[in-house]
Write a protein that holds these residues in place. Structure first.
Motif, PDB file in Angstrom:
ATOM      1  N   ILE A  38       0.836  -1.206   0.000  1.00  0.00           N
ATOM      2  CA  ILE A  38       0.000   0.000   0.000  1.00  0.00           C
ATOM      3  C   ILE A  38       0.871   1.256   0.000  1.00  0.00           C
ATOM      4  O   ILE A  38       0.545   2.247  -0.657  1.00  0.00           O
ATOM      5  N   GLN A  39       1.987   1.221   0.723  1.00  0.00           N
ATOM      6  CA  GLN A  39       2.890   2.374   0.723  1.00  0.00           C
ATOM      7  C   GLN A  39       3.458   2.604  -0.666  1.00  0.00           C
ATOM      8  O   GLN A  39       3.560   3.752  -1.120  1.00  0.00           O
ATOM      9  N   LYS A  40       3.803   1.535  -1.384  1.00  0.00           N
ATOM     10  CA  LYS A  40       4.280   1.674  -2.766  1.00  0.00           C
ATOM     11  C   LYS A  40       3.206   2.340  -3.625  1.00  0.00           C
ATOM     12  O   LYS A  40       3.499   3.220  -4.432  1.00  0.00           O
ATOM     13  N   LEU A  41       1.970   1.886  -3.444  1.00  0.00           N
ATOM     14  CA  LEU A  41       0.874   2.475  -4.199  1.00  0.00           C
ATOM     15  C   LEU A  41       0.705   3.946  -3.847  1.00  0.00           C
ATOM     16  O   LEU A  41       0.568   4.795  -4.733  1.00  0.00           O
ATOM     17  N   ASP A  42       0.726   4.251  -2.565  1.00  0.00           N
ATOM     18  CA  ASP A  42       0.581   5.632  -2.108  1.00  0.00           C
ATOM     19  C   ASP A  42       1.697   6.505  -2.674  1.00  0.00           C
ATOM     20  O   ASP A  42       1.447   7.633  -3.119  1.00  0.00           O
ATOM     21  N   ASP A  43       2.912   5.994  -2.675  1.00  0.00           N
ATOM     22  CA  ASP A  43       4.056   6.750  -3.196  1.00  0.00           C
ATOM     23  C   ASP A  43       3.952   6.986  -4.702  1.00  0.00           C
ATOM     24  O   ASP A  43       4.490   7.956  -5.219  1.00  0.00           O
ATOM     25  N   SER A  44       3.263   6.103  -5.405  1.00  0.00           N
ATOM     26  CA  SER A  44       3.189   6.217  -6.866  1.00  0.00           C
ATOM     27  C   SER A  44       2.089   7.166  -7.337  1.00  0.00           C
ATOM     28  O   SER A  44       2.039   7.524  -8.507  1.00  0.00           O
ATOM     29  N   ILE A  45       1.209   7.594  -6.431  1.00  0.00           N
ATOM     30  CA  ILE A  45       0.118   8.495  -6.810  1.00  0.00           C
ATOM     31  C   ILE A  45       0.564   9.935  -6.585  1.00  0.00           C
ATOM     32  O   ILE A  45       0.871  10.319  -5.459  1.00  0.00           O
ATOM     33  N   PRO A  46       0.605  10.718  -7.645  1.00  0.00           N
ATOM     34  CA  PRO A  46       1.011  12.125  -7.479  1.00  0.00           C
ATOM     35  C   PRO A  46       0.013  12.877  -6.605  1.00  0.00           C
ATOM     36  O   PRO A  46      -1.184  12.857  -6.856  1.00  0.00           O
ATOM     37  N   GLU A  47       0.521  13.519  -5.576  1.00  0.00           N
ATOM     38  CA  GLU A  47      -0.334  14.236  -4.627  1.00  0.00           C
ATOM     39  C   GLU A  47      -1.116  15.362  -5.297  1.00  0.00           C
ATOM     40  O   GLU A  47      -2.238  15.653  -4.910  1.00  0.00           O
ATOM     41  N   GLU A  48      -0.548  15.965  -6.321  1.00  0.00           N
ATOM     42  CA  GLU A  48      -1.240  17.093  -6.941  1.00  0.00           C
ATOM     43  C   GLU A  48      -2.496  16.644  -7.695  1.00  0.00           C
ATOM     44  O   GLU A  48      -3.348  17.454  -8.018  1.00  0.00           O
ATOM     45  N   ASN A  49      -2.632  15.366  -7.982  1.00  0.00           N
ATOM     46  CA  ASN A  49      -3.827  14.872  -8.666  1.00  0.00           C
ATOM     47  C   ASN A  49      -4.955  14.530  -7.692  1.00  0.00           C
ATOM     48  O   ASN A  49      -6.043  14.161  -8.115  1.00  0.00           O
TER      49      ASN A  49
END
Length: 79
Positions: A38-49
Motif C-alpha cells: 500500500i505504501q508503494k501504491l501511495d508513493d506512486s500516486i502524485p499528490e497534486e492529482n
C-alpha cells in the motif's frame, strides 16, 4: 453434485480450520507485506492529482484487518 465437486467440498471443509489458524498465526506478516504494498501504491500516486491527502496505509490496514476477520468468521462458520 458430481464426484469432483464432492471431493473438492470435502477437502475444503477439512482445510477450513487450518486456514483460519494460518491466518491467526500469520496476520502480522500479512499486514507487514500489505503495508509495504500500500505504501508503494501511495508513493506512486502524485499528490497534486488528489483533492485530499488520504493516508492510504492506515486506511488499507483497517480494511485488510476487516477482510481477515471476515475470512476467519467464514472459515470458522461464526455468525
Amino acid at each position: 453434485m458430481g464426484i469432483r465437486q464432492k471431493v473438492r467440498q470435502a477437502a475444503f471443509e477439512f482445510a477450513k480450520p487450518e486456514l483460519a489458524n494460518f491466518l491467526d498465526e500469520n496476520e502480522e506478516k500479512l499486514l507487514k507485506v500489505f503495508r509495504e504494498e500500500i505504501q508503494k501504491l501511495d508513493d506512486s500516486i502524485p499528490e497534486e492529482n488528489l483533492f485530499i491527502d488520504i493516508k492510504m496505509v492506515p486506511l488499507g490496514e483497517v480494511i485488510l484487518k476487516a477482510c481477515l476477520n471476515a475470512l476467519r468468521r467464514f472459515l470458522r462458520e461464526e455468525e
